[in-house]
Structure formats: C-alpha cells, structure tokens
Design a protein around this motif. Structure first.
Motif, PDB file in Angstrom:
ATOM      1  N   GLU A  23      35.974  29.344  50.529  1.00  0.00           N
ATOM      2  CA  GLU A  23      36.003  30.593  51.279  1.00  0.00           C
ATOM      3  C   GLU A  23      37.476  30.387  52.239  1.00  0.00           C
ATOM      4  N   THR A  24      37.981  31.683  51.972  1.00  0.00           N
ATOM      5  CA  THR A  24      39.463  31.863  52.933  1.00  0.00           C
ATOM      6  C   THR A  24      39.146  32.774  54.121  1.00  0.00           C
ATOM      7  N   LYS A  25      39.829  32.881  54.957  1.00  0.00           N
ATOM      8  CA  LYS A  25      39.825  33.411  56.269  1.00  0.00           C
ATOM      9  C   LYS A  25      39.676  35.188  55.799  1.00  0.00           C
ATOM     10  N   TRP A  26      40.130  35.295  54.524  1.00  0.00           N
ATOM     11  CA  TRP A  26      39.843  36.623  54.262  1.00  0.00           C
ATOM     12  C   TRP A  26      38.762  36.916  53.580  1.00  0.00           C
ATOM     13  N   ASP A  27      38.085  35.994  53.035  1.00  0.00           N
ATOM     14  CA  ASP A  27      36.668  36.182  52.610  1.00  0.00           C
ATOM     15  C   ASP A  27      35.823  36.362  54.018  1.00  0.00           C
ATOM     16  N   ALA A 188      48.036  38.485  52.103  1.00  0.00           N
ATOM     17  CA  ALA A 188      46.475  38.357  52.376  1.00  0.00           C
ATOM     18  C   ALA A 188      45.715  38.857  51.311  1.00  0.00           C
ATOM     19  N   ASN A 189      46.214  39.985  50.433  1.00  0.00           N
ATOM     20  CA  ASN A 189      45.697  40.397  49.156  1.00  0.00           C
ATOM     21  C   ASN A 189      46.045  39.600  48.122  1.00  0.00           C
ATOM     22  N   LYS A 190      46.976  38.740  48.206  1.00  0.00           N
ATOM     23  CA  LYS A 190      47.453  38.055  47.028  1.00  0.00           C
ATOM     24  C   LYS A 190      46.534  36.723  47.096  1.00  0.00           C
TER      25      LYS A 190
END
Length: 224
Positions: A23-27, A188-190
């Motif tokens: 998981e990334t920070k965006w998740d 971030a979206n990428k």
C-alpha cells in the motif's frame, strides 16, 4: 537442518502477500477519507443533510488539513474528489487533489481539520478539474447546513455553489472557506493508478478503475 529449512519455507510463504501488494500513502489517504466521510455524514441530527448529497455533482474530502494563523491564516492538505455520473448515478474512482492557501473562520494557532466540500454544480466541478478554481472568488462557497434543515438545504442547492463542512477537535459545523485553491495532483494519481490520467479521465469519463483501497469510500457514498 531439515527443521531450519521448514522454518525458512514457512516464513517465505507468510511474507509473499506483503510483497504482492504494498500500500502507498495514497491508498492510506483513500481509507482515511472514507472514515472522515462516514464520521461527518452520519452524525446523529448534526450530520450532512442527505438531500444535499443526493443532488451534488461531486464530493471532496480533505482529511487532516493543516491550518495556521491568527484570524487570518493559511491551510494545506491532500484529499480526494469523487464525482457522480448524473445519468447512471455511478460514482467515479477517487482523484487526488491538493487544497492550499486562503483562510477560513476564526482560527488561533495551528490545528488539523477534516474538510468536506459538496460541489453542487457542473460549473464548479469543471473549474476544479481545470485547476483554475478559487473558492469564494471564481465560485460561491458557503457554510453548509447540518442536521435536517430541509428548507436551508433547498435554498443552498439553488445557488449551485460549493458547500463546506469542517471538523476539528471533535467539533463539527458548516464553515466558510475563502481564497483557497484546489489543484489536481498528477504525480499522486499516477502513483495510485499506475498510469498518467487527467482529472476528466477519472471523474467524468470514468475510464480509471477504482483501487481496492477505495472500496469503503465508494460503498459509503452509495449507501448514503
């Protein structure tokens, strides 16, 4: 030696799921946004009126936005926007945006606040997607009504602007934001979706498939 091999094998098998999905920070941002929406929308008698959510074009959620200053201050935060297709009533995948600048309400010192914006018009959503929207300047932004104030909800819907809500230190209320700008976070979206997509691709065309981490947020929006 045989026992050691067995132990190593078990450990390798146990850690395979961790390597298969990191998981990334965006998740984490998506999961936190779902929690904020759930908490703020479903407060007994003081939550966001369901009639407004039913009619809005999009919902923006900015968890833990940092505010600072004395009366006049600034803010910065990262959050997501989810748009609804008015024809199919389907919600889009979340798109990551930044909010920065401006000031809202009476503030002393620094604190973190959760912010929800209801975007009530197509014009407002278009402005945000083009990263050219300044709240209170390019489009009207008003403190949103809370609870079951149906008449206030109807009056504000007719204005077709943006309704704002804030929660900090356990306090929840509609709050007026002035001068803040909202911008699409391309990197971030990428990172989140593994490819470069525009805000329109995600929110309007809905050509981007939501990640697993968006499940709770989309479920909460549908249920509400």
């Amino acid at each position: 030696m045989r026992n050691i091999r067995m132990v190593v094998t078990v450990l390798v098998i146990s850690f395979i799921p961790l390597f298969s999905y990191a998981e990334t920070k965006w998740d984490n941002l998506l999961r936190e946004s779902a929690k904020v929406f759930d908490d703020m929308a479903n407060m007994p008698d003081t939550g966001i009126p369901s009639s407004l959510l039913e009619d809005c074009y999009a919902v923006a959620i900015f968890p833990s936005t940092i505010n600072g200053g004395f009366i006049i201050g600034g803010q910065y935060g990262q959050g997501v926007i989810v748009a609804r297709d008015k024809k199919t009533d389907n919600w889009s995948a979340p798109a990551v945006f930044n909010i920065f600048g401006g000031s809202f309400g009476w503030q002393i010192g620094g604190q973190a606040a959760d912010i929800i914006l209801l975007i009530m018009s197509e014009r407002g959503l278009d402005g945000i997607m083009q990263s050219k929207l300044k709240l209170g300047g390019d489009i009207a932004v008003s403190a949103g009504p809370i609870g079951r104030d149906t008449q206030a909800s109807i009056d504000l819907q007719l204005k077709g602007g943006i309704l704002s809500y804030s929660r900090s230190r356990g306090l929840f209320a509609g709050i007026k934001i002035e001068g803040a700008a909202i911008a699409f976070n391309d990197s971030a979206n990428k990172s989140l979706y593994g490819k470069s997509s525009s805000a329109r691709d995600i929110l309007i065309k809905q050509t981007v498939k939501p990640t697993k981490s968006a499940d709770r947020l989309l479920k909460e929006l549908k249920n509400y």
